[in-house]
Design a protein around this motif. Structure first.
Motif, PDB file in Angstrom:
ATOM      1  N   VAL A  39       5.331  -9.981   2.775  1.00 47.25           N
ATOM      2  CA  VAL A  39       5.208  -9.061   3.818  1.00 47.25           C
ATOM      3  C   VAL A  39       4.298  -7.832   3.416  1.00 47.25           C
ATOM      4  CG1 VAL A  39       7.499  -7.881   3.082  1.00 47.25           C
ATOM      5  CG2 VAL A  39       6.515  -7.800   5.585  1.00 47.25           C
ATOM      6  N   THR A  40       3.470  -7.512   4.457  1.00 43.22           N
ATOM      7  CA  THR A  40       2.756  -6.627   4.304  1.00 43.22           C
ATOM      8  C   THR A  40       3.668  -5.212   4.308  1.00 43.22           C
ATOM      9  OG1 THR A  40       1.000  -7.510   5.736  1.00 43.22           O
ATOM     10  CG2 THR A  40       0.705  -5.212   5.432  1.00 43.22           C
ATOM     11  N   SER A  41       3.388  -4.295   3.359  1.00 45.20           N
ATOM     12  CA  SER A  41       4.170  -3.291   3.202  1.00 45.20           C
ATOM     13  C   SER A  41       3.569  -1.854   2.990  1.00 45.20           C
ATOM     14  CB  SER A  41       5.096  -3.542   1.665  1.00 45.20           C
ATOM     15  OG  SER A  41       6.012  -4.540   1.819  1.00 45.20           O
ATOM     16  N   LEU A  42       4.040  -0.781   3.466  1.00 41.89           N
ATOM     17  CA  LEU A  42       3.444   0.567   3.275  1.00 41.89           C
ATOM     18  C   LEU A  42       4.728   1.377   2.830  1.00 41.89           C
ATOM     19  CD1 LEU A  42       0.682   1.904   3.985  1.00 41.89           C
ATOM     20  CD2 LEU A  42       1.909   2.367   6.281  1.00 41.89           C
ATOM     21  N   LEU A  43       4.426   2.015   1.599  1.00 35.83           N
ATOM     22  CA  LEU A  43       5.164   2.917   1.134  1.00 35.83           C
ATOM     23  C   LEU A  43       4.969   4.379   0.985  1.00 35.83           C
ATOM     24  CD1 LEU A  43       7.861   3.046  -1.060  1.00 35.83           C
ATOM     25  CD2 LEU A  43       5.832   2.619  -2.982  1.00 35.83           C
ATOM     26  N   VAL A  44       5.856   5.185   1.442  1.00 40.99           N
ATOM     27  CA  VAL A  44       5.793   6.626   1.412  1.00 40.99           C
ATOM     28  C   VAL A  44       6.303   7.127   0.012  1.00 40.99           C
ATOM     29  CG1 VAL A  44       6.310   8.902   2.166  1.00 40.99           C
ATOM     30  CG2 VAL A  44       5.243   7.228   3.547  1.00 40.99           C
ATOM     31  N   THR A  45       5.414   7.870  -0.681  1.00 38.65           N
ATOM     32  CA  THR A  45       5.919   8.550  -1.933  1.00 38.65           C
ATOM     33  C   THR A  45       5.046   9.497  -2.366  1.00 38.65           C
ATOM     34  OG1 THR A  45       6.482   7.940  -4.324  1.00 38.65           O
ATOM     35  CG2 THR A  45       4.633   6.800  -3.466  1.00 38.65           C
ATOM     36  N   HIS A  46       5.920  10.674  -3.117  1.00 39.44           N
ATOM     37  CA  HIS A  46       4.888  11.542  -3.860  1.00 39.44           C
ATOM     38  C   HIS A  46       4.845  11.048  -5.236  1.00 39.44           C
ATOM     39  CE1 HIS A  46       9.292  12.871  -4.065  1.00 39.44           C
ATOM     40  NE2 HIS A  46       9.046  13.295  -5.234  1.00 39.44           N
ATOM     41  N   ASP A  47       5.621  10.200  -5.760  1.00 37.15           N
ATOM     42  CA  ASP A  47       5.530   9.957  -7.103  1.00 37.15           C
ATOM     43  C   ASP A  47       4.456   9.301  -7.545  1.00 37.15           C
ATOM     44  OD1 ASP A  47       6.215   8.652  -9.676  1.00 37.15           O
ATOM     45  OD2 ASP A  47       8.362   8.830  -9.171  1.00 37.15           O
ATOM     46  N   VAL A  75      -8.113  14.728  -5.428  1.00 41.01           N
ATOM     47  CA  VAL A  75      -7.702  13.413  -6.128  1.00 41.01           C
ATOM     48  C   VAL A  75      -7.917  13.350  -7.641  1.00 41.01           C
ATOM     49  CG1 VAL A  75      -8.148  10.931  -6.392  1.00 41.01           C
ATOM     50  CG2 VAL A  75      -8.500  12.078  -4.216  1.00 41.01           C
ATOM     51  N   THR A  76      -8.978  14.102  -8.248  1.00 37.41           N
ATOM     52  CA  THR A  76      -8.741  14.250  -9.722  1.00 37.41           C
ATOM     53  C   THR A  76      -7.337  15.072 -10.248  1.00 37.41           C
ATOM     54  OG1 THR A  76     -11.122  14.377  -9.568  1.00 37.41           O
ATOM     55  CG2 THR A  76      -9.954  14.874 -11.774  1.00 37.41           C
ATOM     56  N   GLU A  77      -7.244  16.223  -9.539  1.00 38.45           N
ATOM     57  CA  GLU A  77      -6.188  16.941 -10.061  1.00 38.45           C
ATOM     58  C   GLU A  77      -4.666  16.421  -9.884  1.00 38.45           C
ATOM     59  OE1 GLU A  77      -6.421  21.128  -9.195  1.00 38.45           O
ATOM     60  OE2 GLU A  77      -8.478  21.026  -9.752  1.00 38.45           O
ATOM     61  N   PHE A  78      -4.663  15.757  -8.529  1.00 35.68           N
ATOM     62  CA  PHE A  78      -3.391  15.098  -8.047  1.00 35.68           C
ATOM     63  C   PHE A  78      -2.903  13.789  -9.009  1.00 35.68           C
ATOM     64  CE2 PHE A  78      -0.513  12.966  -5.547  1.00 35.68           C
ATOM     65  CZ  PHE A  78       0.394  13.606  -5.173  1.00 35.68           C
ATOM     66  N   LEU A  79      -3.886  13.207  -9.125  1.00 31.95           N
ATOM     67  CA  LEU A  79      -3.499  11.596  -9.797  1.00 31.95           C
ATOM     68  C   LEU A  79      -3.542  11.682 -11.388  1.00 31.95           C
ATOM     69  CD1 LEU A  79      -2.453   9.278  -8.160  1.00 31.95           C
ATOM     70  CD2 LEU A  79      -5.094   8.443  -8.827  1.00 31.95           C
ATOM     71  N   GLY A  80      -2.612  12.099 -12.060  1.00 31.04           N
ATOM     72  CA  GLY A  80      -2.533  12.011 -13.342  1.00 31.04           C
ATOM     73  C   GLY A  80      -2.813  13.303 -13.906  1.00 31.04           C
ATOM     74  N   GLU A  81      -2.515  13.515 -15.045  1.00 31.71           N
ATOM     75  CA  GLU A  81      -2.689  14.823 -15.834  1.00 31.71           C
ATOM     76  C   GLU A  81      -4.223  14.899 -16.216  1.00 31.71           C
ATOM     77  OE1 GLU A  81       0.153  16.303 -18.893  1.00 31.71           O
ATOM     78  OE2 GLU A  81       0.711  14.176 -18.954  1.00 31.71           O
ATOM     79  N   VAL A 105      -3.428   5.366  -0.799  1.00 34.34           N
ATOM     80  CA  VAL A 105      -4.221   6.048   0.168  1.00 34.34           C
ATOM     81  C   VAL A 105      -3.559   7.444  -0.273  1.00 34.34           C
ATOM     82  CG1 VAL A 105      -4.249   6.601   2.535  1.00 34.34           C
ATOM     83  CG2 VAL A 105      -4.072   4.513   1.915  1.00 34.34           C
ATOM     84  N   VAL A 106      -4.698   8.457  -0.799  1.00 34.67           N
ATOM     85  CA  VAL A 106      -4.240   9.467  -1.097  1.00 34.67           C
ATOM     86  C   VAL A 106      -4.473  10.711   0.018  1.00 34.67           C
ATOM     87  CG1 VAL A 106      -4.996  11.480  -2.731  1.00 34.67           C
ATOM     88  CG2 VAL A 106      -5.019   9.353  -3.503  1.00 34.67           C
ATOM     89  N   MET A 107      -3.321  11.341   0.477  1.00 32.96           N
ATOM     90  CA  MET A 107      -3.487  12.225   1.479  1.00 32.96           C
ATOM     91  C   MET A 107      -3.349  13.673   1.094  1.00 32.96           C
ATOM     92  SD  MET A 107      -1.375  10.152   4.563  1.00 32.96           S
ATOM     93  CE  MET A 107      -1.664  11.182   5.675  1.00 32.96           C
ATOM     94  N   ASN A 108      -3.729  14.731   1.814  1.00 32.84           N
ATOM     95  CA  ASN A 108      -3.716  16.115   1.619  1.00 32.84           C
ATOM     96  C   ASN A 108      -3.874  16.731   2.843  1.00 32.84           C
ATOM     97  OD1 ASN A 108      -3.152  18.328   0.080  1.00 32.84           O
ATOM     98  ND2 ASN A 108      -5.474  18.641  -0.033  1.00 32.84           N
ATOM     99  N   VAL A 121       0.901  -1.220  -0.039  1.00 34.21           N
ATOM    100  CA  VAL A 121      -0.023  -0.165  -0.058  1.00 34.21           C
ATOM    101  C   VAL A 121       0.864   1.272   0.158  1.00 34.21           C
ATOM    102  CG1 VAL A 121      -1.836   1.339   1.266  1.00 34.21           C
ATOM    103  CG2 VAL A 121      -2.074  -1.401   1.193  1.00 34.21           C
ATOM    104  N   SER A 122       0.576   2.151  -0.848  1.00 32.72           N
ATOM    105  CA  SER A 122       1.547   3.244  -0.824  1.00 32.72           C
ATOM    106  C   SER A 122       0.648   4.537  -0.405  1.00 32.72           C
ATOM    107  CB  SER A 122       1.550   3.796  -2.524  1.00 32.72           C
ATOM    108  OG  SER A 122       2.624   2.955  -3.060  1.00 32.72           O
ATOM    109  N   LEU A 123       1.247   5.332   0.487  1.00 31.22           N
ATOM    110  CA  LEU A 123       0.746   6.699   0.960  1.00 31.22           C
ATOM    111  C   LEU A 123       1.438   7.715   0.161  1.00 31.22           C
ATOM    112  CD1 LEU A 123       1.681   6.294   4.626  1.00 31.22           C
ATOM    113  CD2 LEU A 123      -0.646   5.893   3.734  1.00 31.22           C
ATOM    114  N   LEU A 124       0.397   8.237  -0.612  1.00 30.96           N
ATOM    115  CA  LEU A 124       0.773   9.224  -1.700  1.00 30.96           C
ATOM    116  C   LEU A 124       0.120  10.567  -1.458  1.00 30.96           C
ATOM    117  CD1 LEU A 124       1.630   9.620  -4.708  1.00 30.96           C
ATOM    118  CD2 LEU A 124      -0.557   8.902  -5.708  1.00 30.96           C
ATOM    119  N   GLY A 125       0.933  11.535  -1.728  1.00 32.56           N
ATOM    120  CA  GLY A 125       0.517  12.975  -1.478  1.00 32.56           C
ATOM    121  C   GLY A 125       1.596  13.757  -1.774  1.00 32.56           C
TER     122      GLY A 125
END
Length: 359
Positions: free
Chosen positions: A188-196, A233-239, A208-211, A31-35
């Motif tokens: 293994v259950t994995s939690l990844l932080v990324t802004h990419d 979410v619309t504007e942040f995820l993709g063009e 998980v989209v955060m703001n 699971v990625s934490l994205l924001g």
């Protein structure tokens, strides 16, 4: 092992860094934490690891409440952006470090330790560097060693904080699929932080989209991309291309163009509205019939099988459209040519409600 976060809050003085976070990470998921920067994703990860305290709320690993447990008691593997390798230790000793500091009753024998370390180095394809030191490795190699070290203690949970953030684009892309493969191999259950965004979409089971310290939406990459809950979410995820209009008698009005959702959308109410069209959701034609707007091409970029067409409309707004390369070869659109754009899908926000429909 699953991770469950219940009503978690974190304050730094008057700043409310995390606001009533509720989250479920399934066993074995990546699971990625994205924001954006400053949204609270790293703070949340550090609280889950036990490296940071929270003000209130609960953290559960499986059926165990670990809210008040120390880092060591939680038994997670942690991978940092800056590798955090010990410069005075060889690659072998770096990977073995977590095993060497285990309580004596849990510490493997020297032979078992050596076997596990060599096995991990072989897994990350760096066994030949066992006697090398961190300064002798590339950034990608150091990050592989950092991951091997985190896995050495056989954690049930793996937490990764921007693990590829310090690497160049080519190496990041290579390591994404590698991480995905390693994740599946170890289960293994994995939690990844990324802004990419691309990174999150490519490797995650869920995102998980955060703001601003809040969870905006949780779901698979495809679900978030195709059915965003809100404008962020619309504007942040993709063009995306954004257009301002209004709702009148149940129709979306954009300039001279009117859209009637089928079936009619009860959530729409009279007043201003924002419409979003992703670059691949526009069709280009020299025929004006049924089009939404006219625009002039100012740049064409061939990106392998996809062609990016950049245009300006009559108001000077920049519009990005993606079409198949074959279509460009067939029609030969040219810079400075005026063409007509028609959307195949629109996301509409009226009074904070989102409705997706296909025209």
């Amino acid at each position: 092992m699953s991770i469950t976060i219940k009503n978690l809050n974190k304050h730094f003085g008057d700043f409310h860094a995390l606001q009533n976070i509720n989250l479920q990470v399934p066993t074995g998921a990546l699971v990625s934490l994205l924001g954006p920067s400053g949204c609270g994703k790293t703070t949340l990860l550090r609280i889950i690891a036990g490296l940071e305290t929270h003000n209130n709320g609960e953290i559960w690993f499986g059926d165990q409440n670990v809210s008040d447990k120390s880092v060591r008691e939680r038994g997670v593997g942690f991978v940092f952006q800056n590798y955090a390798l010990f410069r005075h230790m060889t690659v072998f000793d770096n990977v073995a470090f977590g095993l060497q500091v285990l309580p004596k009753n849990k510490r493997p024998s020297k032979d078992e330790m050596a076997e596990r370390v060599h096995g991990l180095l072989k897994m990350v394809q760096l066994e030949w560097l066992a006697k090398s030191y961190p300064h002798q490795l590339s950034g990608g190699q150091r990050q592989r060693i950092a991951l091997a070290r985190a896995l050495a203690v056989k954690p049930q949970l793996l937490l990764l904080d921007e693990p590829f953030g310090a690497l160049d684009a080519k190496v990041r892309k290579e390591l994404r699929q590698w991480l995905r493969d390693i994740h599946h191999e170890f289960n293994v259950t994995s939690l990844l932080v990324t802004h990419d965004q691309e990174e999150a979409l490519e490797i995650s089971d869920q995102i998980v989209v955060m703001n601003h310290g809040k969870v905006e939406q949780v779901g698979s990459g495809a679900h978030l991309y195709e059915q965003p809950d809100n404008a962020f979410v619309t504007e942040f995820l993709g063009e995306v291309n954004r257009f301002e209009g209004y709702i009148e008698r149940g129709e979306l009005v954009l300039g001279h163009f009117r859209y009637q959702a089928v079936p009619p959308q009860e959530k729409w109410s009279e007043g201003t509205a924002t419409a979003y069209v992703r670059p691949h959701e526009f069709t280009i034609s020299r025929d004006q019939t049924g089009s939404m707007l006219a625009a002039q091409i100012h740049h064409i970029s061939v990106l392998g099988p996809i062609v990016r067409v950049s245009l300006y409309d009559a108001t000077g707004q920049d519009i990005e459209v993606m079409i198949p390369h074959q279509q460009q070869l067939q029609h030969q659109y040219r810079v400075n040519e005026t063409v007509f754009l028609t959307p195949t899908n629109i996301s509409v926000f009226s009074q904070k409600s989102l409705v997706d429909y296909v025209i």
